[in-house]
Design an enzyme around this catalytic site. Structure first.
Site, PDB file in Angstrom:
ATOM      1  N   GLN A  93     -23.374  15.819  -8.174  1.00  0.00           N
ATOM      2  CA  GLN A  93     -23.321  15.444  -9.726  1.00  0.00           C
ATOM      3  C   GLN A  93     -22.040  14.813 -10.079  1.00  0.00           C
ATOM      4  OE1 GLN A  93     -25.651  16.651 -11.738  1.00  0.00           O
ATOM      5  NE2 GLN A  93     -26.845  18.079 -10.476  1.00  0.00           N
ATOM      6  N   THR A 108     -29.368  17.791   0.231  1.00  0.00           N
ATOM      7  CA  THR A 108     -30.018  19.009   0.909  1.00  0.00           C
ATOM      8  C   THR A 108     -29.712  18.799   2.404  1.00  0.00           C
ATOM      9  OG1 THR A 108     -31.579  19.711  -0.960  1.00  0.00           O
ATOM     10  CG2 THR A 108     -31.699  20.575   1.364  1.00  0.00           C
ATOM     11  N   CYS A 125     -31.754  33.199 -14.973  1.00  0.00           N
ATOM     12  CA  CYS A 125     -32.978  33.844 -15.054  1.00  0.00           C
ATOM     13  C   CYS A 125     -33.132  34.184 -16.462  1.00  0.00           C
ATOM     14  CB  CYS A 125     -33.172  35.001 -14.228  1.00  0.00           C
ATOM     15  SG  CYS A 125     -32.062  36.112 -14.774  1.00  0.00           S
TER      16      CYS A 125
HETATM   17  N1  PLP Z   1     -26.187  19.524  -4.502  1.00  0.00           N
HETATM   18  C1  PLP Z   1     -26.040  19.852  -5.973  1.00  0.00           C
HETATM   19  C2  PLP Z   1     -24.854  19.815  -6.659  1.00  0.00           C
HETATM   20  C3  PLP Z   1     -27.254  19.498  -6.679  1.00  0.00           C
HETATM   21  O1  PLP Z   1     -27.182  19.509  -8.050  1.00  0.00           O
HETATM   22  C4  PLP Z   1     -28.533  19.263  -6.068  1.00  0.00           C
HETATM   23  C5  PLP Z   1     -29.552  18.889  -6.716  1.00  0.00           C
HETATM   24  O2  PLP Z   1     -30.169  19.764  -7.412  1.00  0.00           O
HETATM   25  C6  PLP Z   1     -28.381  19.291  -4.674  1.00  0.00           C
HETATM   26  C7  PLP Z   1     -27.213  19.400  -3.913  1.00  0.00           C
HETATM   27  C8  PLP Z   1     -29.769  18.950  -3.505  1.00  0.00           C
HETATM   28  O3  PLP Z   1     -30.314  17.561  -3.826  1.00  0.00           O
HETATM   29  P1  PLP Z   1     -31.650  17.147  -3.293  1.00  0.00           P
HETATM   30  O4  PLP Z   1     -32.640  18.110  -4.003  1.00  0.00           O
HETATM   31  O5  PLP Z   1     -31.745  15.596  -3.945  1.00  0.00           O
HETATM   32  O6  PLP Z   1     -31.491  17.267  -1.733  1.00  0.00           O
END
Ligand code: PLP
Length: 390
Positions: free
Chosen positions: A177, A71, A325
């Site tokens: 992923q 993130t 959802c």
């Molecule tokens: N990007 C993807 C494709 C993800 O699957 C995730 C987590 O679910 C994230 C970003 C965010 O990762 P994090 O919550 O560790 O920052």
């Protein structure tokens, strides 16, 4: 028996990562930026970790920035692109994680974000990207993920990287992923920016990394403040977390990943066959498409997905709705929407994602449990269940 089937959300910490984390927390807890001997030892381990990661990605350690996760990395990449070219548009796919999409909206403004649609098979359409790069205004960045977290569909990141390079546009890949499931070789060379997070591949939570291109080494910053991470990301480094992440990665060597994948795909296929046989009317989403070996998304024949999840949870199985959802609760999944599912179908979607430690017997036990829930629901049982939320 391992009945956890939500590895795409997060993974348990691996023994190697736990040992490395504990060792660093006990012995290398000093601040790597301090000037005494123990701090120097911590700093050396930090730089060794950077080299090890760069090596796996086939690139230079100067490009590696340790972060708190994907993130943060995704937000920082968007902010950097907007700082560089505020007036230019940005191109993302319609199935990006919210940490890419929302950051793009915030940094560029919704009207300047082009969302590439995906084909009904769940992958970004390369022709659309080519047309966009040839005919549209030159974007500040193209950001498309390596593999989708909901459907598992592998995206054509190599081809997109080549196209972007041809048009001299920076390419960012959210590989959260991909890493730990597929070989990493080539990622560093192909992608200008790359983000990942440790907790998706057996590392600790709250730690990740970001690759930046060489031409951003002088002006890239995620968090501002102290001079850590060569000024790219302020804040005392989480050395135990970083060493735990590297230890987790070392348990996933490229050659072994490539080889083991074949068996894991066979296990998943066996599960899918058992599922459609035992629960008639179940539909596997994009079954024929190249997907992460651990991920299956399917639509159950009747009843909202939360009813299934509740009963599966009571039977000890942890599965997910992805971000789909259930009818009347929450927002529809943009990924499902982008692939053309209707609102009612989205409320019947279930995602299961296994890990390296998931065996064929575990997958089969899950298929049997889903059949049990189906029978239970058909017989009209009013099991109360736990409240899982939306
Ligand atoms: N990007 C993807 C494709 C993800 O699957 C995730 C987590 O679910 C994230 C970003 C965010 O990762 P994090 O919550 O560790 O920052």
């Amino acid at each position: 028996m391992n009945s956890y089937f939500d590895y795409n959300a997060t993974t348990p910490i691996s023994p190697a990562a736990r040992d490395a984390w504990r060792e660093a927390a006990e012995h290398f807890w000093h601040n790597p930026s301090s000037l005494y001997r123990e701090a120097g030892a911590a700093k050396r381990r930090l730089e060794d970790a950077r080299e090890a990661l760069a090596d796996r990605l086939g690139t230079e350690p100067e490009r590696v920035v340790f972060t708190s996760g994907a993130t943060e990395g995704n937000n920082a990449v968007m902010a950097h692109a907007a700082r560089r070219q505020a007036a230019a548009p940005v191109v993302i796919s319609a199935i990006e994680h919210p940490s890419v999409r929302e950051a793009a909206f915030r940094e560029f403004g919704k009207e300047c974000v082009t969302e590439l649609s995906v084909t009904p098979r769940g992958a970004v359409d390369l022709d659309l990207l080519a047309a966009q790069l040839e005919n549209g205004d030159a974007p500040a960045l193209v950001s498309v993920m390596g593999a989708n977290n909901e459907t598992g569909v592998i995206q054509p990141w190599r081809e997109m990287a080549v196209l972007c390079r041809k048009h001299d546009v920076p390419y960012h890949c959210d590989a959260s992923q991909w890493i730990g499931k597929y070989p990493m070789a080539g990622l560093g060379e192909s992608c200008d920016f790359l983000t990942g997070c440790a907790h998706k591949f057996g590392g600790p939570k709250g730690v990740g990394f970001l690759l930046i291109p060489e031409d951003a080494i002088t002006d890239f910053h995620s968090l501002v403040g102290g001079p850590q991470e060569s000024g790219h990301r302020a804040g005392t480094e989480d050395l135990p977390g970083i060493l735990g992440m590297i230890a987790a990665l070392e348990t996933h060597q490229d050659a072994a990943l490539a080889e083991a994948r074949v068996g894991r795909l066979a296990d998943r296929t066996a599960f899918e066959s058992a599922l459609v046989e035992r629960v008639p009317g179940t539909c596997i989403i994009v079954s024929e498409v190249d997907r992460l070996w651990n991920t299956v998304m399917f639509v159950v024949p009747e009843h909202p997905n939360l009813k299934w999840l509740t009963r599966l949870a009571n039977a000890g199985f942890a599965v997910s709705t992805g971000s789909a959802c259930s009818a009347g609760r929450g927002n529809p999944s943009r990924v499902m929407e982008a692939m053309g599912l209707d609102y009612e179908e989205m409320g019947r979607v279930i995602r299961v994602s296994g890990g390296w430690e998931t065996t064929r017997a575990d997958w089969m036990a899950l298929a049997a449990a889903i059949e049990g829930v189906s029978t239970d629901l058909s017989s009209g049982s009013r099991q109360s269940g736990v409240d899982l939320g939306a």
